[in-house]
Design a protein around this motif. Sequence first.
Motif, PDB file in Angstrom:
ATOM      1  N   ARG A 133      -7.639 -41.477 -70.779  1.00 36.27           N
ATOM      2  CA  ARG A 133      -6.677 -40.955 -71.746  1.00 36.27           C
ATOM      3  C   ARG A 133      -7.040 -39.556 -72.210  1.00 36.27           C
ATOM      4  N   VAL A 139       0.225 -33.939 -64.539  1.00 36.81           N
ATOM      5  CA  VAL A 139       1.505 -34.209 -65.194  1.00 36.81           C
ATOM      6  C   VAL A 139       2.643 -33.515 -64.455  1.00 36.81           C
ATOM      7  N   ASN A 140       3.845 -34.103 -64.597  1.00 40.16           N
ATOM      8  CA  ASN A 140       5.017 -33.467 -63.997  1.00 40.16           C
ATOM      9  C   ASN A 140       5.670 -32.538 -65.016  1.00 40.16           C
ATOM     10  N   ASP A 173       8.082 -32.928 -66.915  1.00 39.77           N
ATOM     11  CA  ASP A 173       8.508 -33.602 -68.143  1.00 39.77           C
ATOM     12  C   ASP A 173       7.328 -34.037 -69.012  1.00 39.77           C
ATOM     13  N   GLY A 174       6.113 -33.683 -68.581  1.00 39.11           N
ATOM     14  CA  GLY A 174       4.935 -34.047 -69.355  1.00 39.11           C
ATOM     15  C   GLY A 174       4.456 -35.469 -69.113  1.00 39.11           C
ATOM     16  N   GLU A 175       4.985 -36.121 -68.087  1.00 41.44           N
ATOM     17  CA  GLU A 175       4.576 -37.491 -67.771  1.00 41.44           C
ATOM     18  C   GLU A 175       3.358 -37.468 -66.859  1.00 41.44           C
ATOM     19  N   VAL A 176       2.385 -38.342 -67.134  1.00 50.33           N
ATOM     20  CA  VAL A 176       1.191 -38.427 -66.287  1.00 50.33           C
ATOM     21  C   VAL A 176       1.565 -39.137 -65.000  1.00 50.33           C
ATOM     22  N   VAL A 177       1.402 -38.450 -63.872  1.00 53.59           N
ATOM     23  CA  VAL A 177       1.757 -39.033 -62.575  1.00 53.59           C
ATOM     24  C   VAL A 177       0.535 -39.266 -61.689  1.00 53.59           C
ATOM     25  N   ILE A 189      -0.802 -42.508 -60.327  1.00 53.11           N
ATOM     26  CA  ILE A 189      -1.016 -43.247 -61.571  1.00 53.11           C
ATOM     27  C   ILE A 189      -0.833 -44.753 -61.392  1.00 53.11           C
ATOM     28  N   ASP A 190       0.023 -45.173 -60.445  1.00 48.30           N
ATOM     29  CA  ASP A 190       0.194 -46.604 -60.195  1.00 48.30           C
ATOM     30  C   ASP A 190      -1.106 -47.231 -59.720  1.00 48.30           C
ATOM     31  N   SER A 195      -3.527 -47.439 -62.665  1.00 48.93           N
ATOM     32  CA  SER A 195      -3.158 -48.538 -63.567  1.00 48.93           C
ATOM     33  C   SER A 195      -3.649 -49.875 -63.027  1.00 48.93           C
TER      34      SER A 195
END
Length: 202
Positions: A13, A53-54, A56-60, A79-80, A83
């Motif tokens: 994180r 991040v992409n 849109d600010g999403e962690v990929v 990220i999958d 996870s």
Amino acid sequence: MGKQSCFYEQKLRRGLWSLEEDEKLLRYITEHGHGCWSSVPKQAAGNSGGPLVNIDGEVVGVNIMKVFAAVGLGFAVPIDSVSKIMEHFKKNGRVIRAWLGLKMIDLNEMLAAQLKENNAKFPDINKGILVTMVTPGSPGDLARFHPGDVVTEFDGKPVRSIKEIIEIMGDRAGVPLNVVVVRANNSRVTLTVVPAEANPVM
């Protein structure tokens, strides 16, 4: 177990997961079926472990290394995959990966045609996963897999790639799984294999 998984989760994180500190875990991620992306955003030394991040600010993804010979090029774990690994740590305190002891390759039309040309008994099939080697004493050997077998179903699901088999097995070491293979002269056989745990000590 809880402290360890919490430790990794906090580092993920905060983007503090460095290659030097967690070399063992990163090596496992990159060597056991988890895809790596090439990432264009520039990575500086010490950035491995930081989020990718992409727009849109999403962690990929999670950055794992930079390529020193190519400016601005690095690699990241999707990220999958990250996870799933985190779930392993939360559930078991370590990553559990099922192992069959088989070397396999995805079958395609060109490869099937070449094999058929070399051996007229090769099954009339051009989709599935071809078994090229069976490790003696492995779960695959005990289940009576043979080199030349073409896997078409795994645990009741049709499969066309090794990736699909890995996803179906997941952490199901010790769980019997039915596998349909096609052999010479189009003989269809159902085998039952019990995957073992790969690299149980980490």
